[in-house]
Design a protein around this motif. Structure first.
Motif, short mmCIF file in Angstrom:
data_model
loop_
_atom_site.label_atom_id
_atom_site.label_comp_id
_atom_site.label_asym_id
_atom_site.label_seq_id
_atom_site.Cartn_x
_atom_site.Cartn_y
_atom_site.Cartn_z
N GLN A 221 0.82 -1.21 0.00
CA GLN A 221 0.00 0.00 0.00
C GLN A 221 0.86 1.26 0.00
O GLN A 221 0.51 2.26 -0.64
N LEU A 222 1.99 1.22 0.70
CA LEU A 222 2.87 2.38 0.75
C LEU A 222 3.33 2.79 -0.64
O LEU A 222 3.30 3.98 -0.99
N PHE A 223 3.72 1.81 -1.46
CA PHE A 223 4.26 2.13 -2.78
C PHE A 223 3.19 2.17 -3.86
O PHE A 223 3.32 2.92 -4.84
N ALA A 224 2.13 1.37 -3.72
CA ALA A 224 1.10 1.32 -4.76
C ALA A 224 0.29 2.60 -4.84
O ALA A 224 -0.28 2.92 -5.89
N LYS A 225 0.26 3.36 -3.75
CA LYS A 225 -0.54 4.60 -3.77
C LYS A 225 0.03 5.62 -4.76
O LYS A 225 -0.66 6.58 -5.13
N ALA A 226 1.26 5.40 -5.21
CA ALA A 226 1.88 6.34 -6.16
C ALA A 226 1.95 5.76 -7.56
O ALA A 226 2.74 6.24 -8.39
N GLU A 227 1.12 4.78 -7.87
CA GLU A 227 1.25 4.08 -9.15
C GLU A 227 1.09 5.00 -10.36
O GLU A 227 1.61 4.70 -11.43
N ASN A 228 0.43 6.13 -10.19
CA ASN A 228 0.22 7.03 -11.32
C ASN A 228 1.40 7.97 -11.58
O ASN A 228 1.41 8.69 -12.58
N ILE A 229 2.39 7.96 -10.68
CA ILE A 229 3.50 8.90 -10.88
C ILE A 229 4.83 8.20 -11.18
O ILE A 229 5.84 8.87 -11.39
N TYR A 230 4.82 6.87 -11.22
CA TYR A 230 6.07 6.19 -11.55
C TYR A 230 6.49 6.50 -12.98
O TYR A 230 5.66 6.60 -13.88
N ASN A 231 7.79 6.69 -13.16
CA ASN A 231 8.41 7.05 -14.44
C ASN A 231 8.04 8.46 -14.89
O ASN A 231 8.14 8.78 -16.07
N THR A 232 7.63 9.29 -13.94
CA THR A 232 7.38 10.71 -14.21
C THR A 232 8.34 11.54 -13.36
O THR A 232 8.99 11.02 -12.45
N PRO A 233 8.43 12.84 -13.61
CA PRO A 233 9.33 13.69 -12.80
C PRO A 233 8.99 13.71 -11.31
O PRO A 233 9.84 14.07 -10.49
N SER A 234 7.77 13.34 -10.96
CA SER A 234 7.36 13.36 -9.54
C SER A 234 7.82 12.13 -8.77
O SER A 234 7.73 12.10 -7.54
N GLU A 235 8.31 11.14 -9.49
CA GLU A 235 8.65 9.87 -8.83
C GLU A 235 9.71 10.03 -7.75
O GLU A 235 9.56 9.51 -6.63
N ARG A 236 10.77 10.75 -8.05
CA ARG A 236 11.88 10.83 -7.09
C ARG A 236 11.47 11.50 -5.79
O ARG A 236 11.90 11.11 -4.71
N ASP A 237 10.65 12.54 -5.88
CA ASP A 237 10.20 13.20 -4.65
C ASP A 237 9.39 12.24 -3.79
O ASP A 237 9.53 12.24 -2.56
N PHE A 238 8.55 11.44 -4.43
CA PHE A 238 7.74 10.48 -3.68
C PHE A 238 8.65 9.46 -2.98
O PHE A 238 8.49 9.16 -1.79
#
Length: 360
Positions: A221-238
């Motif tokens: 759940q910790l990582f899946a909540k960001a599934e829409n931002i992986y491989n985007t510029p927002s990924e590293r901040d998350f």
């Protein structure tokens, strides 16, 4: 090449048993440990690239090694480097990589492989890898490539498999055993249905994510909540903000041990985890007295079974030295019996405590 196949190369470890050559600032996977002209990471990438498209290969490593990865793999793209801001063992970074790959290709399968192992027969490796991918195509399974044990090594994990069907390519895994004592390891070899665990895993991405959801729901759940931002510029901040919240656990304990769908394929290739100076000595060319020399110019009088590694061109003169490790970097010289190679980590810690973190 099959565009649905991906690779994840694990390159975040420190390799402290190879100190002082391998240290926090420059671990062994970024060194040419075998004197081939390529680092271990470069060799692993090239080996995997024979089966996996280059753009489908991801590197998992620590934040501080980003520049080293880019220097050694010049054609790699930023999205292929998965940076860990904290040490959390192998399960969290593998989950993160699986989610990144799923965001690109929901039909993907992936191989997870260490960056610092030695495999000589790369054609056999490619065959076994293809076999494992086909097993995952045909059934929901977590597949590992197990190594046929040649002696009762107490430094490796063991895989016990069900061997009722002698003709079946992949075997059902019964259990994993971490680093048994010598008598137990001898018994494993005598029983005949044990393999060394090389840490090479193959699975369908959607299935490994189901396994994480089942056996590690909080991490999932910790990582899946960001599934829409992986491989985007927002990924590293998350990742920077959330990665350290994850449990610190290996993929073996987190998923493989509780899972009921683990299978193994007995590997056909020679393998060495290059975990110690002694294991490296085994794979290097040696002189008539079984001495292995890297970088140094040597005079060896009545010396045998040593490993000597120095800075380029250092002249080393030894007399009546047998079964020793003699290794250096620009600041540190270590001389120790090969029988004490497991104590290198302790020696490193003693040196750090006395002389500071910069030498470790």
């Amino acid at each position: 090449m099959n565009q649905n196949r991906y690779a994840v190369i694990m390159a975040g470890g420190v390799g402290s048993r190879f100190w002082p050559v391998s240290k926090t600032s420059h671990p062994k996977q970024f060194h040419d440990m075998l004197g081939t002209g390529k680092t271990l990471l470069q060799q692993t990438f090239a080996r995997v690239n024979k089966s996996i498209p280059q753009d489908n290969i991801f590197i998992l490593t620590n934040n501080i090694y980003e520049d080293l990865v880019k220097q050694q793999l010049e054609d790699i793209k930023d999205f292929q480097i998965v940076l860990e801001p904290a040490m959390r063992n192998t399960a969290p970074c593998i989950l993160l990589a699986a989610l990144k790959i799923k965001a690109i290709n929901p039909n993907a399968s992936m191989v997870v492989a260490p960056s610092d192992h030695w495999i000589e027969d790369e054609a056999a490796f490619a065959r076994n890898l293809d076999q494992a991918f086909k097993v995952c195509d045909d059934q929901e399974a977590l597949v590992t490539l197990g190594i046929q044990p040649s002696f009762p090594n107490t430094g490796y994990g063991y895989i016990k498999f069900e061997d009722t069907d002698k003709d079946e390519l992949s075997k059902s895994v019964i259990k994993f055993t971490e680093k048994p004592d010598y008598e137990t390891a001898k018994r494993f070899l005598a029983e005949g249905n044990y393999l060394w665990n090389a840490g090479i895993f193959i699975w369908n991405v959607s299935y490994i994510l189901k396994q994480f959801e089942q056996y590690q729901p909080e991490m999932f759940q910790l990582f899946a909540k960001a599934e829409n931002i992986y491989n985007t510029p927002s990924e590293r901040d998350f990742i920077q903000s959330n990665y350290s919240k994850s449990a610190n656990i290996s993929i073996d304990y987190a998923i493989l041990e509780p899972s009921t769908s683990v299978r193994c394929i007995p590997a056909e290739f020679d393998w060495n985890d290059l975990g110690t100076w002694g294991s490296l000595h085994d794979k290097l060319e040696k002189d008539s007295e079984n001495n292995a020399v890297i970088n140094a110019e040597v005079i060896l009088n009545h010396c045998n079974n040593n490993i000597i590694r120095t800075e380029n061109g250092k002249i080393v003169v030894l007399q009546r030295l047998n079964d020793y490790i003699v290794v250096e970097d620009e600041k540190v010289l270590v001389i120790a019996p090969k029988s004490d190679e497991q104590d290198i980590k302790k020696l490193r810690q003693q040196a750090i405590e006395k002389f500071g973190d910069n030498i470790g």
